[in-house]
Design an enzyme around this catalytic site. Structure first.
Site, PDB file in Angstrom:
ATOM      1  N   GLU A 105      -0.145  -4.875  -6.916  1.00 30.08           N
ATOM      2  CA  GLU A 105      -1.097  -4.750  -8.019  1.00 30.08           C
ATOM      3  C   GLU A 105      -1.985  -5.989  -7.973  1.00 30.08           C
ATOM      4  OE1 GLU A 105       2.476  -2.485  -9.213  1.00 30.08           O
ATOM      5  OE2 GLU A 105       2.316  -4.658  -9.037  1.00 30.08           O
ATOM      6  N   TYR A 117      -7.511  -7.917   0.518  1.00 29.66           N
ATOM      7  CA  TYR A 117      -6.572  -6.809   0.694  1.00 29.66           C
ATOM      8  C   TYR A 117      -7.229  -5.628   1.411  1.00 29.66           C
ATOM      9  CZ  TYR A 117      -3.644  -9.455  -2.560  1.00 29.66           C
ATOM     10  OH  TYR A 117      -2.897 -10.430  -3.159  1.00 29.66           O
TER      11      TYR A 117
END
Length: 148
Positions: A105, A117
């Protein structure tokens, strides 16, 4: 490109971990949270430059998944590849341990982390409303996954 050392972290590393956490985040994890992670057997790994901790990751294993709970780099060395280095080491250890994916998350407003990411192969698979504390309320989280 700079090179760093990588090693497992333990209780004696907590003061350095917490110092980086507090320098990098408005809502840092407490030392007690890191202690709980160590007690639970989560993997804490660090990136080191000349013996100095400059970043770390906290990873929980669940069957064939790895859940990246925290990835943090000292603000003094951010945007120099340390986060990517930690992700690459995570991918290596996850594959070696038979993992098929990594899940995380990330704050919906953390553009730098999201870019890292995504560039490492993560894609969004979900959304958590009001997941993180934020000034004046709560901030949403993006749930992301990288298949290994």
């Amino acid at each position: 490109m700079p090179t760093w050392d990588w090693a497992a972290l333990a209780g004696e590393d907590l003061p350095e971990i917490v110092a980086i956490e507090e320098a990098a985040h408005s809502y840092p994890w407490s030392e007690a949270i890191f202690e709980d992670c160590l007690r639970a057997g989560y993997r804490l790994d660090g990136a080191f430059s000349r013996g100095q901790l400059i970043g770390y990751s906290v990873v929980m294993s669940v069957l064939d998944e790895r859940h990246l709970l925290n990835l943090c780099v000292d603000p003094a060395v951010q945007r120099r590849g340390v986060g990517r280095f930690l992700l690459e080491r995570l991918f290596e250890s996850a594959r070696a341990g038979g993992a098929r994916c990594v899940i995380l998350e990330v704050r919906a407003g953390n553009d730098a982390a999201i870019a890292l990411y995504e560039s490492a192969g993560f894609t969004e698979i979900g959304h958590r409303k009001a997941y993180y504390p934020a000034p004046g309320g709560r901030e949403d989280a993006r749930v992301m996954r990288c298949l290994l």
